[in-house]
Scaffold this motif. Structure first.
Motif, PDB file in Angstrom:
ATOM      1  N   MET A  69       0.857  -1.163   0.000  1.00  0.00           N
ATOM      2  CA  MET A  69       0.000   0.000   0.000  1.00  0.00           C
ATOM      3  C   MET A  69       0.908   1.232   0.000  1.00  0.00           C
ATOM      4  O   MET A  69       1.738   1.394   0.876  1.00  0.00           O
ATOM      5  CB  MET A  69      -0.872  -0.036   1.251  1.00  0.00           C
ATOM      6  CG  MET A  69      -1.812   1.089   1.410  1.00  0.00           C
ATOM      7  SD  MET A  69      -2.873   0.954   2.879  1.00  0.00           S
ATOM      8  CE  MET A  69      -3.405  -0.738   2.861  1.00  0.00           C
ATOM      9  N   THR A  70       0.731   2.062  -1.004  1.00  0.00           N
ATOM     10  CA  THR A  70       1.508   3.290  -1.082  1.00  0.00           C
ATOM     11  C   THR A  70       0.572   4.470  -0.870  1.00  0.00           C
ATOM     12  O   THR A  70      -0.448   4.590  -1.550  1.00  0.00           O
ATOM     13  CB  THR A  70       2.198   3.422  -2.456  1.00  0.00           C
ATOM     14  OG1 THR A  70       3.019   2.288  -2.666  1.00  0.00           O
ATOM     15  CG2 THR A  70       3.037   4.680  -2.510  1.00  0.00           C
ATOM     16  N   ILE A  71       0.947   5.309   0.085  1.00  0.00           N
ATOM     17  CA  ILE A  71       0.182   6.519   0.365  1.00  0.00           C
ATOM     18  C   ILE A  71       1.129   7.693   0.187  1.00  0.00           C
ATOM     19  O   ILE A  71       2.089   7.842   0.940  1.00  0.00           O
ATOM     20  CB  ILE A  71      -0.397   6.506   1.789  1.00  0.00           C
ATOM     21  CG1 ILE A  71      -1.308   5.298   1.992  1.00  0.00           C
ATOM     22  CG2 ILE A  71      -1.130   7.819   2.079  1.00  0.00           C
ATOM     23  CD1 ILE A  71      -1.683   5.039   3.440  1.00  0.00           C
ATOM     24  N   GLU A  72       0.898   8.484  -0.837  1.00  0.00           N
ATOM     25  CA  GLU A  72       1.713   9.671  -1.107  1.00  0.00           C
ATOM     26  C   GLU A  72       1.005  10.890  -0.541  1.00  0.00           C
ATOM     27  O   GLU A  72      -0.172  11.121  -0.837  1.00  0.00           O
ATOM     28  CB  GLU A  72       1.894   9.870  -2.609  1.00  0.00           C
ATOM     29  CG  GLU A  72       2.885   8.958  -3.251  1.00  0.00           C
ATOM     30  CD  GLU A  72       4.328   9.301  -2.928  1.00  0.00           C
ATOM     31  OE1 GLU A  72       4.667  10.492  -2.760  1.00  0.00           O
ATOM     32  OE2 GLU A  72       5.124   8.352  -2.834  1.00  0.00           O
ATOM     33  N   ILE A  73       1.718  11.670   0.248  1.00  0.00           N
ATOM     34  CA  ILE A  73       1.154  12.897   0.806  1.00  0.00           C
ATOM     35  C   ILE A  73       2.050  14.054   0.406  1.00  0.00           C
ATOM     36  O   ILE A  73       3.260  14.020   0.639  1.00  0.00           O
ATOM     37  CB  ILE A  73       1.017  12.817   2.342  1.00  0.00           C
ATOM     38  CG1 ILE A  73       0.078  11.670   2.719  1.00  0.00           C
ATOM     39  CG2 ILE A  73       0.524  14.145   2.907  1.00  0.00           C
ATOM     40  CD1 ILE A  73      -0.073  11.426   4.201  1.00  0.00           C
ATOM     41  N   THR A  74       1.441  15.068  -0.198  1.00  0.00           N
ATOM     42  CA  THR A  74       2.156  16.261  -0.639  1.00  0.00           C
ATOM     43  C   THR A  74       1.485  17.478  -0.022  1.00  0.00           C
ATOM     44  O   THR A  74       0.261  17.590  -0.055  1.00  0.00           O
ATOM     45  CB  THR A  74       2.106  16.382  -2.181  1.00  0.00           C
ATOM     46  OG1 THR A  74       2.598  15.167  -2.750  1.00  0.00           O
ATOM     47  CG2 THR A  74       2.937  17.548  -2.669  1.00  0.00           C
ATOM     48  N   ASN A  75       2.313  18.370   0.518  1.00  0.00           N
ATOM     49  CA  ASN A  75       1.760  19.593   1.107  1.00  0.00           C
ATOM     50  C   ASN A  75       2.211  20.796   0.293  1.00  0.00           C
ATOM     51  O   ASN A  75       3.363  21.209   0.362  1.00  0.00           O
ATOM     52  CB  ASN A  75       2.187  19.741   2.561  1.00  0.00           C
ATOM     53  CG  ASN A  75       1.515  20.920   3.240  1.00  0.00           C
ATOM     54  OD1 ASN A  75       0.746  21.645   2.620  1.00  0.00           O
ATOM     55  ND2 ASN A  75       1.796  21.121   4.500  1.00  0.00           N
ATOM     56  N   LYS A  76       1.290  21.349  -0.496  1.00  0.00           N
ATOM     57  CA  LYS A  76       1.539  22.549  -1.282  1.00  0.00           C
ATOM     58  C   LYS A  76       0.754  23.733  -0.721  1.00  0.00           C
ATOM     59  O   LYS A  76       0.655  24.757  -1.364  1.00  0.00           O
ATOM     60  CB  LYS A  76       1.125  22.324  -2.740  1.00  0.00           C
ATOM     61  CG  LYS A  76       1.798  21.157  -3.395  1.00  0.00           C
ATOM     62  CD  LYS A  76       1.491  20.992  -4.877  1.00  0.00           C
ATOM     63  CE  LYS A  76       0.141  21.396  -5.339  1.00  0.00           C
ATOM     64  NZ  LYS A  76      -0.149  21.203  -6.748  1.00  0.00           N
ATOM     65  N   SER A  77       0.199  23.560   0.485  1.00  0.00           N
ATOM     66  CA  SER A  77      -0.734  24.545   1.027  1.00  0.00           C
ATOM     67  C   SER A  77      -0.064  25.750   1.674  1.00  0.00           C
ATOM     68  O   SER A  77      -0.695  26.780   1.866  1.00  0.00           O
ATOM     69  CB  SER A  77      -1.646  23.893   2.065  1.00  0.00           C
ATOM     70  OG  SER A  77      -0.911  23.580   3.238  1.00  0.00           O
ATOM     71  N   GLY A  78       1.194  25.617   2.062  1.00  0.00           N
ATOM     72  CA  GLY A  78       1.841  26.693   2.800  1.00  0.00           C
ATOM     73  C   GLY A  78       1.438  26.711   4.264  1.00  0.00           C
ATOM     74  O   GLY A  78       1.870  27.561   5.036  1.00  0.00           O
ATOM     75  N   ALA A  79       0.615  25.780   4.667  1.00  0.00           N
ATOM     76  CA  ALA A  79       0.167  25.673   6.056  1.00  0.00           C
ATOM     77  C   ALA A  79       0.660  24.346   6.625  1.00  0.00           C
ATOM     78  O   ALA A  79       0.974  23.416   5.880  1.00  0.00           O
ATOM     79  CB  ALA A  79      -1.362  25.720   6.135  1.00  0.00           C
ATOM     80  N   LEU A  80       0.722  24.283   7.927  1.00  0.00           N
ATOM     81  CA  LEU A  80       1.071  23.023   8.554  1.00  0.00           C
ATOM     82  C   LEU A  80      -0.049  22.023   8.293  1.00  0.00           C
ATOM     83  O   LEU A  80      -1.223  22.338   8.461  1.00  0.00           O
ATOM     84  CB  LEU A  80       1.268  23.197  10.053  1.00  0.00           C
ATOM     85  CG  LEU A  80       2.532  23.927  10.480  1.00  0.00           C
ATOM     86  CD1 LEU A  80       2.541  24.101  11.997  1.00  0.00           C
ATOM     87  CD2 LEU A  80       3.777  23.178  10.036  1.00  0.00           C
ATOM     88  N   ALA A  81       0.328  20.840   7.873  1.00  0.00           N
ATOM     89  CA  ALA A  81      -0.647  19.779   7.638  1.00  0.00           C
ATOM     90  C   ALA A  81      -0.146  18.536   8.369  1.00  0.00           C
ATOM     91  O   ALA A  81       1.041  18.244   8.325  1.00  0.00           O
ATOM     92  CB  ALA A  81      -0.805  19.520   6.148  1.00  0.00           C
TER      93      ALA A  81
END
Length: 145
Positions: free
Chosen positions: A1-13
């Motif tokens: 199971m691959t879960i990719e998480i990308t944060n492009k929001s500029g906010a803490l996620a």
């Protein structure tokens, strides 16, 4: 199971938290262990663009789900594949998190997004009961572990 998480929001996620939640939810929902899922956190401006482009709705929103055509609804347990993409706007989530934290709201939106990828909906009252019941149960069990 691959879960990719990308944060492009500029906010803490809460990336680690979401990784844990998704691994739990995907297992609990009996998805094939070789399924892949992408989550992207975006800012309000990008979410507004996506909401207009794909939903033909004005303004921003909290979460959008983009299922992959190769995974027909409710078939993700039958074999490997890409389930789809979830896009979440942390700023929008923080604004609507009235009775709980922004992190809790993002967790809720994450499960909500996965359920939409799997074909669940809440347009009709009975669908709403089923989807939100499963959403609440999944979150409660994850928090309890």
């Amino acid at each position: 199971m691959t879960i990719e998480i990308t944060n492009k929001s500029g906010a803490l996620a809460p990336g680690d938290q979401i990784q844990s939640l998704l691994a739990f939810a995907m297992s609990k929902l009996d998805l094939h262990p070789d399924c892949d899922l992408n989550v992207t956190f975006v800012d309000d401006a990008e979410m507004t663009e996506l909401h207009i482009k794909w939903m033909d709705e004005p303004g921003s929103t909290d979460v959008l789900s983009f299922p992959m055509d190769e995974m027909k609804p409710f078939s993700a347990s039958k074999g490997p594949g890409i389930i789809g993409d979830i896009v979440i706007c942390p700023q929008f989530a923080a604004k609507q998190a009235v009775s709980h934290s922004a992190e809790e709201e993002i967790s809720l939106l994450t499960v909500h997004g996965v359920l939409h990828l799997l074909g669940f909906d809440h347009a009709e009252e009975e669908e709403h009961k089923v989807m939100f019941g499963l959403q609440d149960k999944t979150l409660a069990e994850w928090r309890a572990k």
